[in-house]
Design a protein around this motif. Structure first.
Motif, short mmCIF file in Angstrom:
data_model
loop_
_atom_site.label_atom_id
_atom_site.label_comp_id
_atom_site.label_asym_id
_atom_site.label_seq_id
_atom_site.Cartn_x
_atom_site.Cartn_y
_atom_site.Cartn_z
N GLU A 158 8.11 -6.73 -1.48
CA GLU A 158 8.40 -7.53 -0.28
C GLU A 158 8.55 -6.62 0.92
OE1 GLU A 158 12.20 -9.96 0.45
OE2 GLU A 158 10.79 -11.42 -0.42
N PRO A 159 7.96 -7.00 2.05
CA PRO A 159 8.12 -6.20 3.27
C PRO A 159 9.59 -6.08 3.64
CG PRO A 159 6.39 -7.86 3.53
CD PRO A 159 7.09 -8.17 2.25
N PRO A 160 9.94 -5.12 4.52
CA PRO A 160 11.35 -4.97 4.91
C PRO A 160 11.90 -6.23 5.56
CG PRO A 160 9.88 -3.68 6.33
CD PRO A 160 9.06 -4.13 5.17
N ALA A 161 13.17 -6.48 5.34
CA ALA A 161 13.81 -7.68 5.86
C ALA A 161 14.19 -7.48 7.32
CB ALA A 161 15.05 -8.03 5.04
N ILE A 162 13.93 -8.50 8.13
CA ILE A 162 14.25 -8.45 9.54
C ILE A 162 15.76 -8.64 9.73
CG2 ILE A 162 14.10 -10.91 10.11
CD1 ILE A 162 12.28 -8.29 12.12
N ARG A 163 16.32 -7.98 10.72
CA ARG A 163 17.72 -8.20 11.06
C ARG A 163 17.84 -8.19 12.58
NH1 ARG A 163 21.11 -2.56 10.17
NH2 ARG A 163 20.05 -1.37 11.82
N LEU A 164 18.67 -9.04 13.09
CA LEU A 164 18.85 -9.13 14.53
C LEU A 164 20.08 -8.34 14.93
CD1 LEU A 164 18.04 -12.92 15.09
CD2 LEU A 164 16.55 -10.95 15.37
N TRP B 220 0.85 -1.19 0.00
CA TRP B 220 0.00 0.00 0.00
C TRP B 220 0.88 1.23 0.00
CZ3 TRP B 220 -4.69 1.65 -0.95
CH2 TRP B 220 -5.09 2.90 -0.47
N ASP B 221 0.69 2.09 -1.00
CA ASP B 221 1.43 3.34 -1.10
C ASP B 221 0.77 4.35 -0.17
OD1 ASP B 221 2.75 5.63 -1.73
OD2 ASP B 221 2.35 5.57 -3.89
N ASP B 222 1.42 4.64 0.97
CA ASP B 222 0.81 5.50 1.98
C ASP B 222 1.29 6.95 1.90
OD1 ASP B 222 3.38 5.20 2.83
OD2 ASP B 222 2.89 4.44 4.83
N ARG B 223 1.92 7.33 0.80
CA ARG B 223 2.39 8.70 0.67
C ARG B 223 1.22 9.66 0.54
NH1 ARG B 223 6.45 7.94 -4.28
NH2 ARG B 223 4.63 6.73 -4.94
N LEU B 224 1.40 10.86 1.07
CA LEU B 224 0.33 11.85 1.01
C LEU B 224 0.13 12.32 -0.42
CD1 LEU B 224 1.16 14.06 4.14
CD2 LEU B 224 -0.56 12.25 3.93
N GLY B 225 -1.12 12.60 -0.73
CA GLY B 225 -1.46 13.12 -2.05
C GLY B 225 -2.34 14.34 -1.91
N SER B 226 -3.14 14.57 -2.92
CA SER B 226 -4.02 15.74 -2.90
C SER B 226 -5.23 15.52 -2.02
CB SER B 226 -4.47 16.07 -4.32
OG SER B 226 -5.15 14.96 -4.90
N GLN B 227 -5.51 14.27 -1.67
CA GLN B 227 -6.71 13.95 -0.90
C GLN B 227 -6.35 13.34 0.44
OE1 GLN B 227 -9.03 10.54 -2.15
NE2 GLN B 227 -10.95 11.64 -1.84
N THR B 228 -6.78 13.97 1.53
CA THR B 228 -6.67 13.38 2.86
C THR B 228 -8.04 13.48 3.51
OG1 THR B 228 -5.97 15.49 3.81
CG2 THR B 228 -4.23 13.95 3.16
N VAL B 229 -8.60 12.34 3.85
CA VAL B 229 -9.96 12.31 4.40
C VAL B 229 -9.99 11.33 5.57
CG1 VAL B 229 -11.09 12.90 2.24
CG2 VAL B 229 -10.67 10.50 2.78
N PRO B 230 -10.85 11.56 6.56
CA PRO B 230 -11.00 10.60 7.66
C PRO B 230 -11.61 9.30 7.14
CG PRO B 230 -12.67 12.31 7.81
CD PRO B 230 -11.73 12.74 6.74
N GLN C 120 11.09 1.62 4.05
CA GLN C 120 10.79 2.17 2.73
C GLN C 120 9.36 2.72 2.72
OE1 GLN C 120 10.16 -1.08 -0.16
NE2 GLN C 120 10.57 -2.45 1.55
N ALA C 121 9.11 3.59 1.75
CA ALA C 121 7.77 4.16 1.64
C ALA C 121 6.76 3.06 1.38
CB ALA C 121 7.75 5.19 0.50
N GLY C 122 5.65 3.15 2.04
CA GLY C 122 4.60 2.16 1.86
C GLY C 122 4.59 1.14 2.98
N CYS C 123 3.49 0.45 3.10
CA CYS C 123 3.36 -0.61 4.08
C CYS C 123 2.73 -1.81 3.39
CB CYS C 123 2.52 -0.15 5.28
SG CYS C 123 0.97 0.65 4.84
#
Length: 404
Positions: free
Chosen positions: A193-199, A164-174, A317-320
């Motif tokens: 791919e989600p971020p890689a885990i590291r210990l 999901w690209d969660d960057r802000l755009g022209s529209q923000t709504v509740p 990274q950008a997105g979740c």
């Protein structure tokens, strides 16, 4: 959608209210008990039938002591505490029926509480419904104990990870306001791919979570940083329909429910989830889509997110990422199953089991390990080992597919 959106009241499960269009909180104290605030009508009933209040009534109005003693602790029922509780001084808590018997006919007892500010007429009208609710809850609890334990109560048919690209755009709504469907479809992508885990080597200093406007809006449940799981799932399903190879079999017409895990928890009686708001809307394809509005804001800059940054390699990274899981959940209402032509086209192993609901559940995922297996990140100052696996976490990992 075939039908307009409609709110589903959870007032029978939650005794709280807030500023988002719910009924105002019940606010009243009890002067003789030095209680500054009673938060609901149900709490007022429990206070009036409690031992402390009855003792105060007997002290302030000796002429009412005989009436209180005549009914207090006379007979227990399923809505009252055990009779043995607090009987040493002759006054025990009342059941709801006994409170009704004391408030309704006894003019002095009623007049006292009206002078204290209690709406006795409203309380009497509530007693029957509240007692029926408590009896029903007790019956449900007893019935639940008779259900045999089944570790395979969730059957996973398929799982897809989407970004999901969660960057802000022209529209923000509740979240209560529907965002543009085209914008949601553009933000929802299969693959990645989600971020890689590291210990890290321990001990390690926690990073400072930098302030980010998008993260702050996410904690306040504002789109696009925050996206309702059902909406994301619908957008992903439409994308999959346009590109079937991206997510084979991801079609709304084969599901009964499109929701997040909070809806399942609320229906199971989870008190925290039951305080949230849920809006249901039927899609033309037949699925019932559940919009979940959390009752409280979430801090995105706390220690837990700092731990997540540490083990996921700094600023993510950008997105979740979210997991869309097609599951079957058994129900005893086997006669209610829906077997349409679209479902009959599915292979036998993908068809719905008799007496099972097919659900598309959207859950957020944290990270992956070195070989691509999903990992759920949890942190605590006190919990160790299996103490992390509460019911909420167990359901979460069963749905999102995390293996660690």
């Amino acid at each position: 959608c075939a039908l307009p959106i409609s709110p589903v009241s959870c007032s029978c499960m939650s005794r709280t209210s807030d500023r988002h269009g719910r009924p105002p909180s019940y606010s009243l104290g009890c002067k003789i008990c030095d209680l500054p605030s009673i938060t609901s009508l149900v709490a007022a009933l429990d206070h009036l039938r409690g031992k402390k209040h009855l003792k105060k009534v007997a002290q302030h109005r000796p002429e009412l002591r005989e009436a209180v003693m005549r009914v207090a602790g006379s007979r227990p029922d399923d809505s009252a505490p055990p009779v043995s509780y607090g009987v040493r001084d002759g006054i025990a808590p009342l059941s709801l029926l006994e409170l009704d018997a004391l408030l309704a006919p006894h003019a002095g007892f009623r007049a006292l509480h009206e002078s204290l500010g209690f709406d006795v007429t409203q309380l009497l009208a509530l007693i029957a419904a509240e007692r029926a609710r408590r009896v029903g809850a007790a019956d449900l609890s007893r019935a639940t104990q008779l259900v045999p334990e089944d570790l395979q109560w969730i059957t996973v048919d398929a799982r897809h990870v989407v970004r999901w690209d969660d960057r802000l755009g022209s529209q923000t709504v509740p979240l209560r306001q529907a965002p543009d469907l085209g914008d949601m479809m553009r933000r929802c992508e299969f693959g990645g791919e989600p971020p890689a885990i590291r210990l890290p080597r321990l001990p390690a200093a926690l990073p400072v979570v930098p302030y980010c406007k998008a993260e702050a809006l996410k904690g306040r449940h504002v789109y696009p940083p925050a996206v309702a799981g059902a909406r994301l799932a619908v957008a992903a399903a439409i994308n999959a329909g346009q590109r079937p190879a991206a997510a084979p079999g991801l079609r709304l017409d084969i599901f009964d429910f499109v929701c997040g895990p909070s809806f399942i928890r609320a229906l199971s009686g989870d008190a925290a989830a039951a305080k949230d708001e849920f809006y249901l809307q039927r899609a033309k394809a037949g699925a019932l889509c559940v919009l979940h509005i959390p009752s409280r804001e979430h801090d995105q800059f706390d220690v837990g997110h700092a731990v997540e940054m540490l083990v996921c390699g700094g600023v993510a990274q950008a997105g979740c990422f979210f997991s869309l899981t097609a599951v079957q959940i058994p129900t005893r209402a086997a006669g209610e199953e829906r077997r349409g032509a679209a479902e009959d086209e599915q292979p036998a192993r993908k068809r719905r089991k008799p007496g099972a609901w097919r659900c598309l559940v959207c859950t957020e995922v944290d990270a992956v390990d070195a070989v691509g297996r999903l990992v759920e990140v949890k942190s605590s100052e006190k919990k160790r080992g299996m103490q992390f696996i509460c019911k909420k976490v167990a359901l979460q990992v069963a749905l999102n597919g995390s293996e660690f």
